[in-house]
Design a protein around this motif. Structure first.
Motif, PDB file in Angstrom:
ATOM      1  N   TYR B  36       1.037  -1.156   0.120  1.00  0.00           N
ATOM      2  CA  TYR B  36      -0.182  -0.025  -0.230  1.00  0.00           C
ATOM      3  C   TYR B  36       1.053   1.470   0.273  1.00  0.00           C
ATOM      4  CZ  TYR B  36      -3.966  -2.906   1.320  1.00  0.00           C
ATOM      5  OH  TYR B  36      -5.479  -3.910   0.527  1.00  0.00           O
ATOM      6  N   LEU B  46      -4.361   0.904  -2.400  1.00  0.00           N
ATOM      7  CA  LEU B  46      -3.579  -0.426  -2.660  1.00  0.00           C
ATOM      8  C   LEU B  46      -2.492  -0.296  -4.063  1.00  0.00           C
ATOM      9  CD1 LEU B  46      -3.891  -3.655  -3.292  1.00  0.00           C
ATOM     10  CD2 LEU B  46      -5.140  -3.181  -4.286  1.00  0.00           C
ATOM     11  N   LYS B  49      -0.875  -6.678  -5.489  1.00  0.00           N
ATOM     12  CA  LYS B  49      -0.497  -8.028  -4.550  1.00  0.00           C
ATOM     13  C   LYS B  49      -0.575  -8.725  -4.832  1.00  0.00           C
ATOM     14  CE  LYS B  49      -6.168  -8.480  -5.566  1.00  0.00           C
ATOM     15  NZ  LYS B  49      -6.766  -8.907  -4.868  1.00  0.00           N
ATOM     16  N   PHE B  89       3.525   0.862   3.087  1.00  0.00           N
ATOM     17  CA  PHE B  89       3.338  -0.433   3.345  1.00  0.00           C
ATOM     18  C   PHE B  89       3.309  -1.832   2.660  1.00  0.00           C
ATOM     19  CE2 PHE B  89       2.854   1.791   7.530  1.00  0.00           C
ATOM     20  CZ  PHE B  89       2.263   3.580   6.631  1.00  0.00           C
ATOM     21  N   SER B  93      -2.691 -10.691   4.510  1.00  0.00           N
ATOM     22  CA  SER B  93      -3.783 -11.275   5.531  1.00  0.00           C
ATOM     23  C   SER B  93      -3.313 -12.657   5.035  1.00  0.00           C
ATOM     24  CB  SER B  93      -5.002 -10.497   4.848  1.00  0.00           C
ATOM     25  OG  SER B  93      -5.473 -10.530   3.218  1.00  0.00           O
ATOM     26  N   SER B 101     -12.465 -14.328   1.209  1.00  0.00           N
ATOM     27  CA  SER B 101     -13.031 -13.684   2.716  1.00  0.00           C
ATOM     28  C   SER B 101     -11.497 -13.779   3.190  1.00  0.00           C
ATOM     29  CB  SER B 101     -13.970 -14.401   3.532  1.00  0.00           C
ATOM     30  OG  SER B 101     -13.770 -12.635   4.849  1.00  0.00           O
ATOM     31  N   TYR B 102     -11.339 -12.387   3.173  1.00  0.00           N
ATOM     32  CA  TYR B 102     -10.430 -11.960   3.433  1.00  0.00           C
ATOM     33  C   TYR B 102     -10.005 -11.833   5.231  1.00  0.00           C
ATOM     34  CZ  TYR B 102      -7.756 -11.352  -1.088  1.00  0.00           C
ATOM     35  OH  TYR B 102      -6.885 -11.116  -1.899  1.00  0.00           O
ATOM     36  N   GLY B 103      -9.361 -12.379   5.615  1.00  0.00           N
ATOM     37  CA  GLY B 103      -8.900 -11.407   7.434  1.00  0.00           C
ATOM     38  C   GLY B 103      -8.393 -10.534   7.977  1.00  0.00           C
ATOM     39  N   LYS B 104      -8.643 -10.017   8.767  1.00  0.00           N
ATOM     40  CA  LYS B 104      -7.783  -8.194   8.926  1.00  0.00           C
ATOM     41  C   LYS B 104      -6.619  -8.756   8.256  1.00  0.00           C
ATOM     42  CE  LYS B 104      -5.758  -9.659  13.478  1.00  0.00           C
ATOM     43  NZ  LYS B 104      -6.110  -9.411  15.159  1.00  0.00           N
ATOM     44  N   LEU B 105      -5.775  -7.298   7.798  1.00  0.00           N
ATOM     45  CA  LEU B 105      -4.422  -6.622   7.721  1.00  0.00           C
ATOM     46  C   LEU B 105      -3.810  -6.724   8.613  1.00  0.00           C
ATOM     47  CD1 LEU B 105      -5.541  -4.466   4.833  1.00  0.00           C
ATOM     48  CD2 LEU B 105      -3.865  -6.248   4.659  1.00  0.00           C
ATOM     49  N   PHE B 107       0.372  -5.037   8.882  1.00  0.00           N
ATOM     50  CA  PHE B 107       0.816  -4.608   8.452  1.00  0.00           C
ATOM     51  C   PHE B 107       2.286  -4.452   8.743  1.00  0.00           C
ATOM     52  CE2 PHE B 107      -1.497  -1.352   5.912  1.00  0.00           C
ATOM     53  CZ  PHE B 107      -3.160  -1.618   6.145  1.00  0.00           C
ATOM     54  N   GLY B 108       3.425  -3.860   7.710  1.00  0.00           N
ATOM     55  CA  GLY B 108       5.034  -4.189   8.605  1.00  0.00           C
ATOM     56  C   GLY B 108       5.056  -2.070   8.319  1.00  0.00           C
TER      57      GLY B 108
END
Lengths: 114, 117
Positions: B36, B46, B49, B89, B93, B101-105, B107-108
């Motif tokens: 991102y 975004l 990916k 960033f 996920s 379905s994606y779970g939560k992100l 981040f670095g």
């Protein structure tokens, strides 16, 4: 593409008052939205996951009575910072899980508590 | 647990220089990986990916390849522009078992890039 609208973009409030931040998905239905907090020059910290029609799931260390989250419809989630204090000043960002790229982010809200 | 580690910044380059921002991850399952970009005072956009090993994400001249063997997703661009100045960033996920379905992100820490004319 998917768009998430976040309002207001910036707000200044007095200590002790409450502030509501709105996050709307404009062209898709978002059953799940996420609320993040970002400190200057730092990464995003997930505060809570908001699910439409049910209670939000808060991350460890986040006060649920302080940061009220409501996700009453498939296109709107709100974050209310109650009894705000200067230490709550921060950049708050929402995101929604969308069917395309996975996540779409709002443009953020700069909260300053004086 | 899941985590993302990015190279420390800030990174300062001259226009047309080659850019690499390193990103490595640890995950308990099979993550999807993201880059991102955040411009000053804005939310995240975004950039690209990749959802499985050996996938290459690309956009606006940026590329990153999902390397499972090295658990890496390094961001590269052959010739940066002043307009690329932003915070980048890396994130991951985990998708659910059905892949729908994606779970939560996660981040670095973000890498600040400044490009000078």
């Amino acid at each position: 593409g998917a768009v998430v609208s976040q309002h207001p973009s910036r707000v200044i409030c007095k200590s002790g008052t409450s502030v509501k931040i709105e996050c709307r998905s404009l062209d898709f239905q978002a059953t799940t939205m996420f609320w993040y907090r970002q400190f200057p020059k730092q990464s995003l910290m997930l505060m809570a996951t908001s699910n439409e029609g049910s209670k939000a799931t808060y991350e460890q260390g986040v006060e649920k009575d302080k940061f009220l989250i409501n996700h009453a419809s498939l296109t709107l989630s709100t974050l209310t910072v109650t009894s705000a204090h200067p230490e709550d000043s921060s950049f708050y960002i929402c995101s929604a899980r969308d069917p395309g790229s996975g996540y779409t982010f709002g443009s953020g809200t700069r909260l300053t508590v004086v | 647990g899941n985590s993302v580690t990015q190279m420390e910044g800030p990174v300062t380059l001259s226009e047309e220089a080659f850019l690499t921002i390193n990103c490595t991850y640890t995950a308990t399952g099979y993550p999807s990986l993201f880059w991102y970009v955040q411009y000053p005072g804005e939310g995240l956009q975004l950039l690209l990916k990749a959802t499985k090993a050996d996938d290459k994400g690309s956009n606006k001249g940026f590329e990153a390849t999902y390397r499972k063997e090295t658990t890496s997703f390094h961001l590269e661009k052959g010739s940066v522009q002043v307009s690329d100045s932003a915070v980048y960033f890396c994130a991951l996920s985990l998708i659910n078992a059905g892949g729908t379905s994606y779970g939560k992100l996660t981040f670095g820490q973000g890498t600040i890039l400044t490009v000078h004319p």
